[in-house]
Scaffold this motif. Structure first.
Motif, PDB file in Angstrom:
ATOM      1  N   VAL A  51      11.571   1.420  -1.796  1.00 17.81           N
ATOM      2  CA  VAL A  51      10.649   1.063  -0.709  1.00 17.81           C
ATOM      3  C   VAL A  51       9.462   2.012  -0.708  1.00 17.81           C
ATOM      4  O   VAL A  51       9.627   3.231  -0.612  1.00 17.81           O
ATOM      5  N   LYS A  52       8.279   1.440  -0.835  1.00 19.85           N
ATOM      6  CA  LYS A  52       7.057   2.240  -0.794  1.00 19.85           C
ATOM      7  C   LYS A  52       6.429   2.211   0.593  1.00 19.85           C
ATOM      8  O   LYS A  52       5.965   3.238   1.104  1.00 19.85           O
ATOM      9  N   ALA A  53       6.403   1.027   1.212  1.00 25.00           N
ATOM     10  CA  ALA A  53       5.822   0.913   2.553  1.00 25.00           C
ATOM     11  C   ALA A  53       6.238  -0.404   3.175  1.00 25.00           C
ATOM     12  O   ALA A  53       6.385  -1.412   2.481  1.00 25.00           O
ATOM     13  N   VAL A  54       6.446  -0.390   4.499  1.00 21.00           N
ATOM     14  CA  VAL A  54       6.653  -1.616   5.268  1.00 21.00           C
ATOM     15  C   VAL A  54       5.365  -1.870   6.031  1.00 21.00           C
ATOM     16  O   VAL A  54       5.025  -1.132   6.954  1.00 21.00           O
ATOM     17  N   LYS A  55       4.645  -2.909   5.646  1.00 20.81           N
ATOM     18  CA  LYS A  55       3.352  -3.206   6.243  1.00 20.81           C
ATOM     19  C   LYS A  55       3.494  -4.313   7.286  1.00 20.81           C
ATOM     20  O   LYS A  55       4.587  -4.793   7.557  1.00 20.81           O
TER      21      LYS A  55
END
Length: 278
Positions: A140-144
């Motif tokens: 997971v890099k980012a939850v946008k």
């Protein structure tokens, strides 16, 4: 056209009136937008820093920061339009009607937004976790607002709609501190069963990354068509999973070769009979 009656002074006066009246309003509106946008960015970043200092999850901090920024930016746009002389009340009514139509047209995007909120609130995963969701495995890099970014093991960036993640199974490989490595090792039917088992137990017990508690498990599991299969199940820290997987697999092959134990491949015995002539 009779240009003799053309009053250049009246035109100039009228132009100056519009410039002084509406030009200043326009400049003020532009200034309000620029300053307001800068303040919105500073406030959202400040909120994010405060949440990070309070040990909140980075994913949640980023998501709340983005929501705050876009909410403040919408207020800034309305304030700028008001300064420009636009009837904000009428504009809001038109915007509300247009928003309804846009909302119906963008129902999938709104669904992704709602699912993003749910993902953050339910905390199925956080930044840095290795997960499988939406048919994709990655970190997971980012939850946008509308999608979640994953980095695949071969370093590809994949953006998955939040609704696709929440609508299916989510497997979080990083959620627990330890994991079990499941291996199946086969030997030939003619090989020494007890010797092979003892070697497998020795291999997993001597590996420095294999945990003593829970204890590794080595058991005979199947009398298959071409091999006698053992399940080899050592436990390790989650971050050591692949190192243990690769090391144990390699060491089993090397040890079995050195001890004369075969690792059979699929094969079939064909029996031929001579037909007796009548």
């Amino acid at each position: 056209m009779d240009f003799s009656s053309f009053d250049s002074q009246a035109l100039l006066d009228q132009l100056m009136f519009y410039l002084t009246t509406y030009g200043i309003q326009l400049l003020v509106a532009i200034l309000v937008f620029i300053v307001g946008k800068w303040i919105a960015r500073k406030l959202s970043n400040g909120l994010k820093r405060i949440m990070l200092k309070s040990n909140a999850e980075e994913t949640l901090c980023t998501f709340i920061g983005n929501i705050t920024y876009f909410g403040l930016l919408a207020a800034v746009v309305i304030a700028a339009l008001d300064q420009a002389g636009v009837n904000v009340t009428s504009f809001m009514a038109v915007l509300g009607a247009a928003g309804l139509a846009v909302g119906l047209a963008l129902k999938d995007s709104l669904s992704n937004f709602a699912c993003g909120v749910m993902l953050i609130m339910m905390r199925f995963f956080k930044k840095g976790d290795f997960i499988e969701a939406g048919g994709v495995m990655g970190t997971v890099k980012a939850v946008k607002i509308f999608n979640t970014d994953l980095n695949t093991p071969d370093n590809k960036l994949i953006s998955i709609p939040n609704s696709a993640i929440l609508g299916g199974a989510i497997t979080n490989f990083s959620a627990e501190p330890t994991r079990r490595v499941d291996l199946v090792m086969g030997i030939g039917y003619d090989d020494d069963l007890k010797k092979a088992k003892a070697l497998l137990v020795k291999i997993v017990n001597e590996h420095p990354l294999v945990l003593k508690d829970p204890a590794p498990q080595v058991e005979l599991s199947e009398l298959a068509d071409s091999s006698v299969n053992f399940v080899v199940r050592p436990w390790c820290k989650t971050g050591d999973y692949w190192r243990v997987f690769f090391d144990v697999t390699e060491q089993v092959k090397l040890t079995f070769d050195a001890e004369g134990i075969s690792i059979p491949y699929p094969q079939q015995d064909v029996h031929m009979y001579e037909e007796k002539k009548q």
